[in-house]
Design a protein around this motif. Structure first.
Motif, PDB file in Angstrom:
ATOM      1  N   VAL A  87       1.141  -1.610   0.119  1.00 36.86           N
ATOM      2  CA  VAL A  87       0.389  -0.428   0.188  1.00 36.86           C
ATOM      3  C   VAL A  87       0.900   1.435   0.224  1.00 36.86           C
ATOM      4  CG1 VAL A  87      -2.048  -0.928   1.083  1.00 36.86           C
ATOM      5  CG2 VAL A  87      -0.310   0.427   2.418  1.00 36.86           C
ATOM      6  N   CYS A 129      -6.422   2.292  -5.203  1.00 40.47           N
ATOM      7  CA  CYS A 129      -7.605   2.868  -5.542  1.00 40.47           C
ATOM      8  C   CYS A 129      -8.028   2.507  -6.956  1.00 40.47           C
ATOM      9  CB  CYS A 129      -7.440   4.091  -5.548  1.00 40.47           C
ATOM     10  SG  CYS A 129      -7.007   4.726  -3.694  1.00 40.47           S
ATOM     11  N   GLY A 133     -13.519   4.725  -6.263  1.00 36.27           N
ATOM     12  CA  GLY A 133     -12.795   4.829  -5.437  1.00 36.27           C
ATOM     13  C   GLY A 133     -12.654   6.352  -5.126  1.00 36.27           C
ATOM     14  N   CYS A 139     -11.325   6.922  -1.329  1.00 39.11           N
ATOM     15  CA  CYS A 139     -10.179   5.821  -1.713  1.00 39.11           C
ATOM     16  C   CYS A 139      -8.978   7.932  -2.005  1.00 39.11           C
ATOM     17  CB  CYS A 139      -9.865   5.503  -2.916  1.00 39.11           C
ATOM     18  SG  CYS A 139      -8.048   4.698  -2.401  1.00 39.11           S
ATOM     19  N   PRO A 141      -5.396   8.685  -3.246  1.00 38.58           N
ATOM     20  CA  PRO A 141      -4.287   7.481  -3.909  1.00 38.58           C
ATOM     21  C   PRO A 141      -2.918   8.074  -3.630  1.00 38.58           C
ATOM     22  CG  PRO A 141      -5.219   9.510  -5.269  1.00 38.58           C
ATOM     23  CD  PRO A 141      -6.102   8.789  -4.413  1.00 38.58           C
ATOM     24  N   ALA A 154      -2.784   2.443  -2.160  1.00 38.19           N
ATOM     25  CA  ALA A 154      -4.731   3.346  -2.243  1.00 38.19           C
ATOM     26  C   ALA A 154      -3.462   3.845  -0.729  1.00 38.19           C
ATOM     27  CB  ALA A 154      -4.838   1.906  -1.219  1.00 38.19           C
ATOM     28  N   HIS A 156      -5.783   6.455   2.008  1.00 36.73           N
ATOM     29  CA  HIS A 156      -6.400   5.778   2.995  1.00 36.73           C
ATOM     30  C   HIS A 156      -7.732   6.045   2.612  1.00 36.73           C
ATOM     31  CE1 HIS A 156      -3.434   8.409   4.922  1.00 36.73           C
ATOM     32  NE2 HIS A 156      -3.430   7.324   6.694  1.00 36.73           N
ATOM     33  N   VAL A 157      -8.501   4.838   3.177  1.00 37.16           N
ATOM     34  CA  VAL A 157     -10.071   5.147   2.338  1.00 37.16           C
ATOM     35  C   VAL A 157     -10.976   5.416   4.016  1.00 37.16           C
ATOM     36  CG1 VAL A 157     -11.131   3.553   1.903  1.00 37.16           C
ATOM     37  CG2 VAL A 157      -9.383   2.884   1.177  1.00 37.16           C
ATOM     38  N   LEU A 162      -4.749   2.542   5.876  1.00 35.78           N
ATOM     39  CA  LEU A 162      -4.631   0.883   5.301  1.00 35.78           C
ATOM     40  C   LEU A 162      -3.950   0.429   6.439  1.00 35.78           C
ATOM     41  CD1 LEU A 162      -5.321   1.648   1.886  1.00 35.78           C
ATOM     42  CD2 LEU A 162      -7.024   0.851   4.075  1.00 35.78           C
ATOM     43  N   ILE A 168      -8.657  -3.311   3.803  1.00 33.05           N
ATOM     44  CA  ILE A 168      -8.508  -3.107   3.006  1.00 33.05           C
ATOM     45  C   ILE A 168      -9.443  -4.387   2.565  1.00 33.05           C
ATOM     46  CG2 ILE A 168      -6.453  -4.048   1.311  1.00 33.05           C
ATOM     47  CD1 ILE A 168      -4.364  -3.379   3.352  1.00 33.05           C
ATOM     48  N   ASP A 176     -14.019  -0.029  -3.560  1.00 33.46           N
ATOM     49  CA  ASP A 176     -13.339   1.351  -3.583  1.00 33.46           C
ATOM     50  C   ASP A 176     -11.783   1.262  -3.280  1.00 33.46           C
ATOM     51  OD1 ASP A 176     -15.175   3.093  -3.563  1.00 33.46           O
ATOM     52  OD2 ASP A 176     -15.239   2.740  -0.907  1.00 33.46           O
ATOM     53  N   LEU A 177     -11.104  -0.133  -3.727  1.00 32.32           N
ATOM     54  CA  LEU A 177      -9.830  -0.654  -3.963  1.00 32.32           C
ATOM     55  C   LEU A 177      -9.817  -1.761  -5.118  1.00 32.32           C
ATOM     56  CD1 LEU A 177      -8.356  -0.822  -0.166  1.00 32.32           C
ATOM     57  CD2 LEU A 177      -7.977   0.974  -1.776  1.00 32.32           C
TER      58      LEU A 177
END
Length: 196
Positions: A87, A129, A133, A139, A141, A154, A156-157, A162, A168, A176-177
């Motif tokens: 990530v 992402c 997302g 998401c 990126p 990614a 943060h979501v 993450l 995740i 979103d991912l």
């Protein structure tokens, strides 16, 4: 339609750069000498992938250390693989500081009955992402290059870091991912050896 096209293009790009990207992620250290076991990203050259090294990883929101016997698994691919997610950096200090490819790693929680010494067989995945997302803002990126064009790794979501597989996988199930399996060349064996 655009999401499908984005995923196809991303998978094609990943297939092209996966081997080179993993070589950057997981170069191994030389023999353990007076300096001790070294971080996998610190050693390059002819010994890469041949002997042990370590990497820091996130497991259930905590940084721990994984020691790898080597970075290339020989033989038939085992069936019981856990994910080794790659990530975007989750703090100001990335775990992987390969030039142009700063990144972090996430593995499953270490079972407490194993007292932090838990051997695992891992399958590498890039966590990026999706178009959904990014467009929705869910998401965030971090554009970085694993050895080819920059990809939206990614960060943060929905405002969450993450640092756990649960976060995740939940975001991936929501669309979103994208979890990009890096294939049989990205199977590694390691053991969680300590917290940091």
């Amino acid at each position: 339609m655009n999401t499908t096209r984005f995923q196809r293009a991303t998978r094609s790009l990943i297939a092209t750069v996966a081997i080179g990207g993993l070589a950057l992620i997981g170069v191994a250290a030389g023999p353990v000498g007076a300096a001790g076991l070294r971080n996998c990203v610190d050693v390059t050259g002819p010994q890469a992938g041949r002997v042990g090294c370590y990497e820091d990883v996130w497991a259930d929101g905590t940084q721990v250390r994984v020691t790898f016997a080597n970075q290339s698994f020989k033989g038939a691919t085992p069936k019981d693989l856990d994910p080794f997610y790659v990530v975007a950096p989750q703090t100001d200090m990335p775990q992987g500081v390969v030039p142009t490819f700063m990144h972090d790693h996430v593995v499953r929680t270490v079972p407490s009955q194993n007292h932090g010494a838990y051997s695992v067989k891992l399958q590498g995945f890039f966590v990026i992402c999706t178009a959904q997302g990014i467009v929705s803002g869910a998401c965030v990126p971090f554009w970085t290059s694993p050895g080819g064009p920059a990809l939206p790794f990614a960060g943060h979501v929905n405002g969450q870091p993450l640092t756990s597989t649960e976060t995740i996988e939940s975001a991936a199930n929501a669309g979103d991912l994208a979890l990009i399996n890096l294939g049989p060349g990205a199977v590694i064996v390691g053991a969680v050896t300590q917290g940091n």
